[in-house]
Design an enzyme around this catalytic site. Sequence first.
Site, PDB file in Angstrom:
ATOM      1  N   ASP A 287       0.828  -1.197   0.000  1.00 21.48           N
ATOM      2  CA  ASP A 287       0.000   0.000   0.000  1.00 21.48           C
ATOM      3  C   ASP A 287       0.876   1.266   0.000  1.00 21.48           C
ATOM      4  O   ASP A 287       1.979   1.268   0.527  1.00 21.48           O
ATOM      5  CB  ASP A 287      -0.886  -0.019   1.249  1.00 21.48           C
ATOM      6  CG  ASP A 287      -1.992   1.014   1.215  1.00 21.48           C
ATOM      7  OD1 ASP A 287      -2.730   1.055   0.215  1.00 21.48           O
ATOM      8  OD2 ASP A 287      -2.121   1.775   2.197  1.00 21.48           O
ATOM      9  N   GLU A 330       1.239  -0.444  -4.975  1.00 21.12           N
ATOM     10  CA  GLU A 330       0.273   0.588  -5.334  1.00 21.12           C
ATOM     11  C   GLU A 330       0.991   1.937  -5.312  1.00 21.12           C
ATOM     12  O   GLU A 330       1.073   2.596  -4.282  1.00 21.12           O
ATOM     13  CB  GLU A 330      -0.911   0.607  -4.356  1.00 21.12           C
ATOM     14  CG  GLU A 330      -1.955   1.654  -4.681  1.00 21.12           C
ATOM     15  CD  GLU A 330      -2.382   2.506  -3.488  1.00 21.12           C
ATOM     16  OE1 GLU A 330      -3.419   3.179  -3.587  1.00 21.12           O
ATOM     17  OE2 GLU A 330      -1.676   2.519  -2.459  1.00 21.12           O
TER      18      GLU A 330
END
Length: 568
Positions: A287, A330
């Site tokens: 993330d 990401e």
Amino acid sequence: MKNFIKIITTLLLCTILGCKSNSKNDEETSIGIDKSNSKQTTFSEDQPFIWEATNVYFLLADRFNNGDATNDEVLDRTKKTGKLRGFEGGDIKGIIQKIEDGYFTQLGINAIWFNPVVEQIHESVDEGTGNTYAFHGYWAKDWTKIDPNFGTYKDLKQLVEVAHKKGIRILMDVVLNHTGPVTEKDPVWPDTWVRTAPQCTYKDYESAVTCTLVKNLPDVKTESEDEVELPKVLLDKWKAEGRLDIELAELDIFFTKTGLKRSPKNYVIKWLTDYVRELGIDGYRVDTVKHVEEGAWSILAEQGKLAFAEWKSKNTDKVLDDNEFYILGELYGYGINGKRFYDFGDRKVDYYANGFDNLINFQFKYDAAQNDYEKLFSKYSRILNTSLKGKSIMNYISSHDDGDPFDKDRSKTYESATKLLLTPGISQIYYGDETARSLIVEGTEGDATLRSNMNWEDIQKEDTKALLSHWQKLGKFRAHHPSVGAGNHNMISNSPYVFSRAYQKGDYFDSVIVGLDLQKGQKTLKVNSVFPEGTVLVDHYSGLETVVVKDEISFNSDYEIALLAPKK
């Protein structure tokens, strides 16, 4: 001679009767699962698992399937929330049930990514949209424990084992750069660990990294090399749970073995890699990549690979293959454009050179909006086989936080499947893409509309069954043929639109031919010497067989799509 006679016989039968079908009657479905061509749903022993060709299924555990009602209300998370901003009951056991039922296998899924399931903050946060609990999993309180709303450590262990038995890899979603918000039940960690200001402005490298993503989301000081003491709140928690001594002992072993400093990032890296070392997790989905110094990601990747190798050495009977640990990131705003780096304005960073094998492609929805299949496919094949060779990207049409997805009103569901699953690169199906789960939910605020409960009840409807069948056929074809996602793309003809993909790794070779926007009924397609004279091909969309004659194939199907590969 026998093979020659077999080919001639097949040709005569095709001419007189039409090519025979390998599939069962299309009406033979159960809960929307297409059972046609069912012998193709298990992977051949000689087919390697290729990460670059993977078909990933991304789900929010709380919204996917409730497998254990006893954990629906725990930790007193009972305040009234905004719509779809509380825990709904889905859990790890619910995922296990669907793996065992064959749902993922029939969809051609060979990797599952689900939201972080580590323990979340206990209290709700009012973000101006009503109270919100950490059902999404991105507000960590304790990286060393599984959140009871999602299940237990034992459940997670079982999930990995069950998935591996089905040939499905597990991607663990990890957060390194922040803890959960501060509440009365969830105090802020010491300032040696986190910063609570300034908030990111994204003007340059520093204002995107050394800052908090949003207000009240403490940012872990991942840039720090200072050795720090563990937060008292965490030590007290471990002591109350009766595991303080073992957690401290494990930390001593880790830091002695690795030689790493006891800095904030390295503590979190230890806790995250424990799941790999102990359970055999196959990879990470990382993330908020651009909000952490790239050097920290290199350490995470290195320790992840070491942890995976350690698990393999201790579990030789459970090892699936010789693939290394996989790192997918990401990096918000990154898109496939022929460049490996991300530009902060004052600094360019190549995250592929800092531990990442793959980055999510935020460009795909724009490329997919064009009507030219060949332009889309050839662009991705060219870039992946040149400037990004050895690396990859992951394409998606919707996600948990993209408020402007490719098909928000679900009016292009068949097109979404065709483009996503046939475009080179990794494909990511977000739960409900395959069943047209609505992305517009009345009464919700913000990203809650993207996070509704999986629409299992709709699978009984004929329209949903037909749509799901389309996703399944494409998904299984992709899963069984690495050339679709990782191969070289070549157009055979423009009208009708036909192309080939070919992939080779060592002694393994795979090639396919795909036709799109074909005429229904009788069709003749050029093969362009991809397959030699006399090769028996199976159309994995209709289930029909045909034979290569004079560099062409002919067959009669009711579909505008053909997924062709040699009969095994």
